[in-house]
Motif scaffolding. Structure first.
Motif, mmCIF file in Angstrom:
data_model
loop_
_atom_site.group_PDB
_atom_site.id
_atom_site.type_symbol
_atom_site.label_atom_id
_atom_site.label_comp_id
_atom_site.label_asym_id
_atom_site.label_seq_id
_atom_site.Cartn_x
_atom_site.Cartn_y
_atom_site.Cartn_z
ATOM 1 N N VAL A 38 14.766 -37.814 -2.037
ATOM 2 C CA VAL A 38 15.915 -37.509 -1.192
ATOM 3 C C VAL A 38 17.222 -37.682 -1.948
ATOM 4 C CG1 VAL A 38 14.737 -38.104 0.971
ATOM 5 C CG2 VAL A 38 16.038 -39.858 -0.241
ATOM 6 N N ASN A 39 18.223 -36.958 -1.476
ATOM 7 C CA ASN A 39 19.581 -37.097 -1.976
ATOM 8 C C ASN A 39 20.354 -37.874 -0.927
ATOM 9 O OD1 ASN A 39 22.236 -36.848 -2.753
ATOM 10 N ND2 ASN A 39 22.053 -34.696 -3.342
ATOM 11 N N GLY A 40 20.662 -39.135 -1.245
ATOM 12 C CA GLY A 40 21.382 -39.984 -0.307
ATOM 13 C C GLY A 40 22.885 -39.878 -0.408
ATOM 14 N N GLY A 41 23.389 -38.892 -1.152
ATOM 15 C CA GLY A 41 24.821 -38.741 -1.335
ATOM 16 C C GLY A 41 25.297 -39.510 -2.557
ATOM 17 N N ASP A 42 25.046 -40.818 -2.566
ATOM 18 C CA ASP A 42 25.429 -41.666 -3.696
ATOM 19 C C ASP A 42 24.253 -41.941 -4.620
ATOM 20 O OD1 ASP A 42 28.031 -41.908 -2.703
ATOM 21 O OD2 ASP A 42 27.500 -43.654 -1.490
ATOM 22 N N CYS A 43 23.082 -41.401 -4.297
ATOM 23 C CA CYS A 43 21.888 -41.702 -5.079
ATOM 24 C C CYS A 43 20.857 -40.600 -4.899
ATOM 25 C CB CYS A 43 21.275 -43.021 -4.631
ATOM 26 S SG CYS A 43 20.593 -42.923 -2.951
ATOM 27 N N ILE A 44 19.938 -40.540 -5.848
ATOM 28 C CA ILE A 44 18.712 -39.758 -5.719
ATOM 29 C C ILE A 44 17.603 -40.799 -5.732
ATOM 30 C CG2 ILE A 44 17.193 -38.041 -6.764
ATOM 31 C CD1 ILE A 44 19.879 -36.851 -5.896
ATOM 32 N N SER A 45 16.750 -40.821 -4.720
ATOM 33 C CA SER A 45 15.710 -41.843 -4.655
ATOM 34 C C SER A 45 14.411 -41.263 -4.128
ATOM 35 C CB SER A 45 16.165 -43.009 -3.767
ATOM 36 O OG SER A 45 16.561 -42.545 -2.501
ATOM 37 N N ALA A 46 13.322 -41.991 -4.384
ATOM 38 C CA ALA A 46 12.001 -41.558 -3.938
ATOM 39 C C ALA A 46 11.328 -42.705 -3.202
ATOM 40 C CB ALA A 46 11.149 -41.115 -5.130
ATOM 41 N N SER A 100 9.448 -47.988 -2.702
ATOM 42 C CA SER A 100 10.058 -47.063 -3.650
ATOM 43 C C SER A 100 9.089 -46.563 -4.711
ATOM 44 C CB SER A 100 11.247 -47.729 -4.337
ATOM 45 O OG SER A 100 10.808 -48.806 -5.144
ATOM 46 N N VAL A 101 9.445 -45.434 -5.279
ATOM 47 C CA VAL A 101 8.777 -44.841 -6.427
ATOM 48 C C VAL A 101 9.898 -44.533 -7.424
ATOM 49 C CG1 VAL A 101 7.462 -42.853 -7.257
ATOM 50 C CG2 VAL A 101 6.917 -43.876 -5.036
ATOM 51 N N ASP A 102 9.723 -44.938 -8.686
ATOM 52 C CA ASP A 102 10.788 -44.781 -9.681
ATOM 53 C C ASP A 102 10.983 -43.337 -10.097
ATOM 54 O OD1 ASP A 102 11.112 -47.532 -9.669
ATOM 55 O OD2 ASP A 102 9.853 -47.839 -11.434
ATOM 56 N N VAL A 103 12.229 -42.902 -10.020
ATOM 57 C CA VAL A 103 12.638 -41.594 -10.523
ATOM 58 C C VAL A 103 13.907 -41.790 -11.340
ATOM 59 C CG1 VAL A 103 11.592 -40.217 -8.674
ATOM 60 C CG2 VAL A 103 13.932 -41.045 -8.414
ATOM 61 N N THR A 104 14.159 -40.842 -12.243
ATOM 62 C CA THR A 104 15.346 -40.881 -13.093
ATOM 63 C C THR A 104 15.987 -39.510 -13.088
ATOM 64 O OG1 THR A 104 14.358 -42.561 -14.505
ATOM 65 C CG2 THR A 104 16.171 -41.296 -15.446
ATOM 66 N N VAL A 105 17.317 -39.493 -13.044
ATOM 67 C CA VAL A 105 18.056 -38.243 -13.137
ATOM 68 C C VAL A 105 18.672 -38.183 -14.531
ATOM 69 C CG1 VAL A 105 19.967 -36.884 -12.211
ATOM 70 C CG2 VAL A 105 18.582 -38.290 -10.666
ATOM 71 N N GLU A 106 18.398 -37.088 -15.234
ATOM 72 C CA GLU A 106 19.007 -36.851 -16.536
ATOM 73 C C GLU A 106 19.558 -35.443 -16.530
ATOM 74 O OE1 GLU A 106 17.347 -36.401 -20.926
ATOM 75 O OE2 GLU A 106 17.318 -38.485 -20.195
ATOM 76 N N ASP A 107 20.870 -35.348 -16.765
ATOM 77 C CA ASP A 107 21.583 -34.089 -16.591
ATOM 78 C C ASP A 107 21.341 -33.651 -15.147
ATOM 79 O OD1 ASP A 107 22.533 -34.098 -19.264
ATOM 80 O OD2 ASP A 107 20.607 -33.292 -19.933
ATOM 81 N N ASP A 108 20.788 -32.505 -14.893
ATOM 82 C CA ASP A 108 20.539 -32.046 -13.528
ATOM 83 C C ASP A 108 19.067 -32.197 -13.135
ATOM 84 O OD1 ASP A 108 21.501 -30.761 -11.085
ATOM 85 O OD2 ASP A 108 20.346 -29.004 -11.719
ATOM 86 N N ASP A 109 18.235 -32.653 -14.072
ATOM 87 C CA ASP A 109 16.800 -32.741 -13.825
ATOM 88 C C ASP A 109 16.400 -34.105 -13.269
ATOM 89 O OD1 ASP A 109 16.111 -30.138 -14.800
ATOM 90 O OD2 ASP A 109 16.395 -30.895 -16.842
ATOM 91 N N ILE A 110 15.428 -34.095 -12.342
ATOM 92 C CA ILE A 110 14.904 -35.321 -11.738
ATOM 93 C C ILE A 110 13.465 -35.494 -12.201
ATOM 94 C CG2 ILE A 110 14.453 -36.579 -9.600
ATOM 95 C CD1 ILE A 110 16.466 -34.599 -8.247
ATOM 96 N N TYR A 111 13.164 -36.684 -12.739
ATOM 97 C CA TYR A 111 11.853 -36.980 -13.308
ATOM 98 C C TYR A 111 11.181 -38.127 -12.570
ATOM 99 C CZ TYR A 111 13.495 -34.338 -17.366
ATOM 100 O OH TYR A 111 13.980 -33.361 -18.194
ATOM 101 N N LEU A 112 9.862 -38.039 -12.434
ATOM 102 C CA LEU A 112 9.049 -39.170 -11.979
ATOM 103 C C LEU A 112 8.854 -40.073 -13.185
ATOM 104 C CD1 LEU A 112 7.212 -40.609 -9.905
ATOM 105 C CD2 LEU A 112 5.342 -39.156 -10.747
#
Length: 144
Positions: A38-46, A100-112
């Motif tokens: 999800v995009n929480g506005g201030d975060c991307i989280s799983a 939670s499940v760890d995800v990382t945002v790098e540039d515009d890409d979201i990774y598990l």
């Protein structure tokens, strides 16, 4: 920098602003688990795709989690979980926190990037208990 074995899920631009990206993982014990991104506005989280009050109640039932003001809404009882922290301060799930499940945002890409699980596929687990219309059984399903 994201590890080379991380799985690219989607992009920030493709992630629904009010909704979720549903995918399935395999945990180390072999069990399959649905996850919502999800995009929480201030975060991307799983988060693992179930309400803490009633673990058989999915937050995303295959067409996106209901989101309101940066919170994920349980479609059965209306409890609202902060999309960034996973914490619920209302309703029947009050005082609980999504897993939670760890995800990382790098540039515009979201990774598990969670090392405790492996990516299986986009979408949810085929639920043999669903009735013919593809909806899980529940006495109430809120949508907005």
């Amino acid at each position: 920098m994201v590890a080379t074995d991380a799985t690219r899920l989607t992009t920030v631009d493709e992630l629904p602003e009010n909704g979720s990206f549903l995918f399935t993982i395999r945990e180390r014990d072999g069990s399959e688990v649905e996850v919502i991104l999800v995009n929480g506005g201030d975060c991307i989280s799983a988060w693992r795709n179930f309400c803490q009050h009633e673990t058989d109640q999915r937050l995303d039932r295959g067409f996106g989690a209901v989101m309101r003001d940066g919170e994920i809404v349980c479609p059965k009882h209306g409890s609202m979980f902060d999309a960034c922290s996973g914490h619920c301060d209302n309703g029947k799930a009050k005082g609980s926190t999504l897993l939670s499940v760890d995800v990382t945002v790098e540039d515009d890409d979201i990774y598990l990037t969670d090392r405790t699980c492996d990516f299986l596929h986009e979408g949810g687990i085929e639920d043999e208990d669903d009735d013919d219309d593809g909806m899980p059984s529940s006495s109430s399903h809120l949508t907005f």
